[in-house]
Design a protein around this motif. Structure first.
Motif, PDB file in Angstrom:
ATOM      1  N   ILE A  95      18.884 -26.775  50.103  1.00 29.17           N
ATOM      2  CA  ILE A  95      20.029 -27.580  50.526  1.00 29.17           C
ATOM      3  C   ILE A  95      21.194 -26.733  51.032  1.00 29.17           C
ATOM      4  N   ASP A  96      21.366 -25.526  50.482  1.00 29.00           N
ATOM      5  CA  ASP A  96      22.465 -24.679  50.964  1.00 29.00           C
ATOM      6  C   ASP A  96      22.257 -24.275  52.415  1.00 29.00           C
ATOM      7  N   THR A  97      21.046 -23.836  52.736  1.00 28.45           N
ATOM      8  CA  THR A  97      20.763 -23.325  54.085  1.00 28.45           C
ATOM      9  C   THR A  97      20.485 -24.425  55.097  1.00 28.45           C
ATOM     10  N   ASP A  98      19.883 -25.526  54.651  1.00 31.33           N
ATOM     11  CA  ASP A  98      19.453 -26.563  55.591  1.00 31.33           C
ATOM     12  C   ASP A  98      20.386 -27.768  55.668  1.00 31.33           C
ATOM     13  N   VAL A  99      21.309 -27.874  54.707  1.00 29.81           N
ATOM     14  CA  VAL A  99      22.191 -29.048  54.688  1.00 29.81           C
ATOM     15  C   VAL A  99      23.656 -28.638  54.619  1.00 29.81           C
ATOM     16  N   ILE A 100      24.062 -28.035  53.509  1.00 26.94           N
ATOM     17  CA  ILE A 100      25.483 -27.796  53.250  1.00 26.94           C
ATOM     18  C   ILE A 100      26.125 -26.882  54.281  1.00 26.94           C
ATOM     19  N   LYS A 101      25.391 -25.909  54.782  1.00 21.67           N
ATOM     20  CA  LYS A 101      25.983 -24.968  55.745  1.00 21.67           C
ATOM     21  C   LYS A 101      26.431 -25.658  57.037  1.00 21.67           C
ATOM     22  N   HIS A 102      25.894 -26.851  57.316  1.00 26.20           N
ATOM     23  CA  HIS A 102      26.272 -27.589  58.523  1.00 26.20           C
ATOM     24  C   HIS A 102      27.523 -28.446  58.325  1.00 26.20           C
ATOM     25  N   ALA A 103      28.076 -28.454  57.102  1.00 29.19           N
ATOM     26  CA  ALA A 103      29.268 -29.261  56.778  1.00 29.19           C
ATOM     27  C   ALA A 103      29.120 -30.695  57.287  1.00 29.19           C
ATOM     28  N   PRO A 104      28.075 -31.391  56.868  1.00 33.33           N
ATOM     29  CA  PRO A 104      27.821 -32.737  57.409  1.00 33.33           C
ATOM     30  C   PRO A 104      28.813 -33.768  56.896  1.00 33.33           C
TER      31      PRO A 104
END
Length: 253
Positions: A116-125
């Motif tokens: 989730i850190d690399t694939d989700v949260i880093k994109h600041a959705p």
């Protein structure tokens, strides 16, 4: 006396027939009951994402999921529901909505937790749509439902804590197997219960599709490429149901 006895026997016979019909109805409904699961009360509608979108500000949506979500969920490069929704958003909100597909084949909620850190949260959705459960309940991993619920909860909490991000839980599609659907019931319920917390909302696709199947509005076999996964028509059906959900429940004028 003899006539009275015959009268009593006739009444008893009618009672037996009526009872038998009721029991038969219960048996005939067993397949339908296997599809239907308990619903839960959910939070009120999302606000931040809708406000940003309708005011013309740029927004980012991440779709986190398994094979049904992933880019390679259909053969020959056909567009799945995420890609179809991306086209719909681009048409209705040109150059405003960034869609990131973080679906991955053969993923359980445990796999998703690790990325989730690399694939989700880093994109600041602004909005994250999560769907999992098919592999957890029915795949080779057989994740216990308590572990499934705990990991799912951890994912949701991490996403919500990362910023002003809202989460939509999408329940997975019903399978074409009554036995499989029965096994999935507790996982579906655990998914629904996550939506009792703030900033977490429910798109109950499982129930929507189950209702349509049993109302004979759709043929489930026409929408599935195998027991578990939607085909081209099934992905298009999912996309259309998602549009209805977005326009009626998420995006407020």
């Amino acid at each position: 006396m003899f006539k009275k006895l015959i009268y009593i026997l006739l009444i008893a016979l009618i009672f037996i027939v009526i009872s038998g019909e009721r029991n038969l109805n219960r048996i005939q409904l067993s397949d339908e009951n296997a599809l239907h699961t308990k619903t839960v009360e959910t939070q009120s509608l999302p606000s931040t994402f809708s406000t940003k979108l309708t005011s013309g500000k740029p927004v980012t949506i991440v779709f986190l999921g398994d094979y049904v979500t992933s880019d390679d969920s259909l053969p020959d490069g056909n567009l799945n529901h995420v890609a179809l929704l991306a086209n719909w958003f681009n048409k209705n909100y040109p150059d405003q909505v960034k869609i990131i597909n973080a679906g991955m084949n053969a993923n359980t909620v445990s796999h998703m937790k690790k990325r989730i850190d690399t694939d989700v949260i880093k994109h600041a959705p602004d909005l994250v749509v999560i769907s999992t459960g098919l592999n957890d309940a029915l795949g080779a991993w057989k994740i216990p439902v308590k572990e499934y619920a705990a990991n799912y909860q951890a994912i949701v909490e991490a996403i919500v804590a990362s910023g002003d991000t809202e989460v939509v839980i999408r329940t997975p599609n019903p399978t074409t197997s009554v036995e499989y659907n029965v096994k999935m019931k507790s996982y579906i319920q655990a998914s629904r219960e996550l939506t009792s917390q703030d900033k977490v909302y429910l798109f109950d696709f499982y129930q929507i599709m189950a209702d349509d199947v049993h109302a004979k509005n759709i043929s489930q076999l026409d929408l599935m490429q195998n027991k578990l996964h939607p085909n081209i028509k099934g992905q298009a059906y999912l996309s259309e149901q998602f549009k209805t959900y977005f326009t009626s429940e998420i995006i407020q004028p």
